[in-house]
Write an enzyme that holds these catalytic residues in place. Structure first.
Site, PDB file in Angstrom:
ATOM      1  N   HIS A  93       0.828  -1.208   0.000  1.00 13.89           N
ATOM      2  CA  HIS A  93       0.000   0.000   0.000  1.00 13.89           C
ATOM      3  C   HIS A  93       0.863   1.260   0.000  1.00 13.89           C
ATOM      4  O   HIS A  93       1.355   1.701   1.044  1.00 13.89           O
ATOM      5  CB  HIS A  93      -0.922  -0.010   1.229  1.00 13.89           C
ATOM      6  N   HIS A  95       1.182   5.073  -2.405  1.00 14.84           N
ATOM      7  CA  HIS A  95       0.624   5.890  -3.496  1.00 14.84           C
ATOM      8  C   HIS A  95       1.758   6.473  -4.345  1.00 14.84           C
ATOM      9  O   HIS A  95       2.640   7.154  -3.810  1.00 14.84           O
ATOM     10  CB  HIS A  95      -0.233   7.023  -2.928  1.00 14.84           C
ATOM     11  N   GLY A 249      -9.369   8.212  -1.527  1.00 15.98           N
ATOM     12  CA  GLY A 249      -9.967   9.535  -1.385  1.00 15.98           C
ATOM     13  C   GLY A 249     -10.727   9.694  -0.076  1.00 15.98           C
ATOM     14  O   GLY A 249     -10.768   8.778   0.747  1.00 15.98           O
ATOM     15  N   HIS A 276      -9.630   1.338   0.510  1.00 15.28           N
ATOM     16  CA  HIS A 276      -9.329   2.142   1.693  1.00 15.28           C
ATOM     17  C   HIS A 276     -10.598   2.176   2.553  1.00 15.28           C
ATOM     18  O   HIS A 276     -11.661   2.581   2.060  1.00 15.28           O
ATOM     19  CB  HIS A 276      -9.037   3.591   1.302  1.00 15.28           C
ATOM     20  N   GLU A 279     -10.314   4.259   7.920  1.00 11.08           N
ATOM     21  CA  GLU A 279      -9.242   5.237   8.134  1.00 11.08           C
ATOM     22  C   GLU A 279      -9.861   6.593   8.468  1.00 11.08           C
ATOM     23  O   GLU A 279      -9.668   7.128   9.550  1.00 11.08           O
ATOM     24  CB  GLU A 279      -8.379   5.353   6.864  1.00 11.08           C
TER      25      GLU A 279
END
Ligand code: ADE
Ligand code: ZN
Length: 416
Positions: A93, A95, A249, A276, A279
């Site tokens: 994980h 980005h 997002g 995701h 979180e």
């Protein structure tokens, strides 16, 4: 103070060190004997907010605070960052738009005529730091800056290439990197925005031996039709390096279930699905990711423990959690490292993994994440080796490739 010098604080006393000095150097100025104890593992250091630091860490900024205490604790010696860097690792994980080298950003900005908030690599890294964010939404705002220099195919290719080279330098043997091709329109078409990073990943994999996979992200705040478009392009590149589909997002107020058609399409065509969740919002969001969208892995899942039944289901179904300790501090998902549930979940039998999320904005390497799990949460060598293998076993790879990865990493860990 001379130019090129910084004033930092060790046990509340100001000391002057040169820029680029390590924590060990600062402690040595404070007390040579204490520095010796720090290096031998008989003393431990923390930063101004109580996070463990390694003797080899840079002191960073002027005004930085360090506390060093001598420990009477008997037990196995602490694992250093240097040792953890040498461990073979896998990351699931991270980005792409959070992993640029600051110098590369400056080069790209200059060649594209783009203004950035700073003009030296150090100042740019500071300007992009998400330390001090108050929410996931505030944290995500920094991505607009990195994305501003990522709107050409050459930039995407270079960033993907450099990212893998950097990951390989800390012995990451397998990495899945994610991003959303939709955030590169209208400058690039979706296919151009997928082909460019695939070129960079392929070149770096051939040079370094690190295996790579690309994960395409839908974005919660964009229309579900865009997520479906992204799932389609991801599937088109399934045999060319795309391994999975994700939803990223702002989480709260943007339910994953609205994007279920995209997940369904991706899964039906053989892509791995992750999402995701847990979180920026609570366990219901994880429930949606698993039960409405069919996610096979969860990005973060930090708030899973708030629902005991769901936690049990995640253990039973062996759902991997892609956890990111430092990112969770920055998004205020947890209030402190000591309160992070990572160790609790591991002991409860959850298949937890460690990841960076964003190397540039979070200011961490994968080695740092392992160091924090060790020095901050108290995970020992065996437990950490288990976490490395969890990541290998959770890779979006065909079964035979996964078996080969696990075998390779396991034998490397045993040989250490
Ligand atoms: N995009 C980049 N980082 C993210 C995060 N931590 N959560 C959700 N979306 C993201
Ligand atoms: Zn993320």
């Amino acid at each position: 103070m001379r130019s090129g010098e910084l004033r930092v604080f060790v046990n509340e006393k100001p000391v002057s060190v040169t820029r680029g000095a390590t924590v060990r150097d600062a402690v040595e100025v404070f007390d040579r004997e204490l520095a010796g104890l720090l290096v031998s593992g008989a003393a431990h250091a923390t930063d101004g907010v109580g996070r463990p630091v390694d003797a080899s860490d840079p002191v960073g900024e002027g005004g930085a605070i360090f506390r060093v205490v001598v420990t009477a604790r008997q037990g196995p010696p602490r694992l250093s960052k240097d040792l953890l860097r040498r461990w073979p690792k896998a990351e699931l994980h991270v980005h792409l738009d959070g992993c640029l080298r600051p110098q590369t950003m400056l080069d790209l900005a200059r060649s594209q005529g783009i203004r950035l908030p700073a003009d030296t690599p150090e100042a740019l890294a500071r300007a992009l730091s998400v330390q001090g964010s108050r929410s996931l939404e505030e944290y995500l705002a920094k991505y607009e800056i990195t994305l501003s220099v990522m709107q050409t195919a050459q930039a995407l290719e270079r960033i993907a290439y450099e990212f893998v080279v950097d990951a390989a330098a800390e012995n990451v043997r397998y990495v899945e990197v994610r991003y959303s091709p939709a955030l590169h329109r209208p400058a690039l078409t979706l296919t151009e925005a997928v082909e460019a990073p695939l070129r960079g990943l392929g070149r770096a994999a051939a040079e370094t031996g690190t295996k790579t996979g690309l994960v395409v992200c839908g974005i919660r705040t964009l229309p579900p039709s865009v997520s479906l478009e992204l799932a389609r392009v991801a599937v088109d590149y399934k045999d060319a390096g795309v391994v999975g589909f994700d939803l990223a997002g702002a989480e709260r107020g943007h339910p994953a279930r609205e994007h279920r058609a995209a997940f369904e399409y991706a899964a039906r065509h053989g892509l791995g699905c992750t999402c995701h969740a847990g979180e920026g919002d609570g366990p219901d969001s994880i429930h949606q990711a698993l039960h409405d969208c069919g996610a096979q892995r969860i990005g973060h899942g930090t708030r899973l423990g708030e629902d005991a039944g769901l936690l049990e289901a995640v253990v039973e179904r062996k759902i991997p959690l892609e956890m990111c300790l430092i990112s969770n501090l920055h998004t205020r998902t947890v209030a402190s490292l000591a309160e992070h549930p990572f160790k609790r979940y591991l002991e409860r039998g959850v298949r937890v993994t460690l990841n960076t999320d964003s190397r540039l904005m979070d200011g961490v390497s994968l080695t740092d994440e392992y160091f924090h799990a060790h020095a901050g949460l108290g995970l020992g060598k065996e437990a950490l080796a288990g976490v490395v293998l969890n990541a290998c076993e959770s890779a979006f790879l065909p079964e035979y490739e996964k078996v080969a990865l696990v075998a390779r990493v396991q034998s490397e860990l045993e040989a250490l």
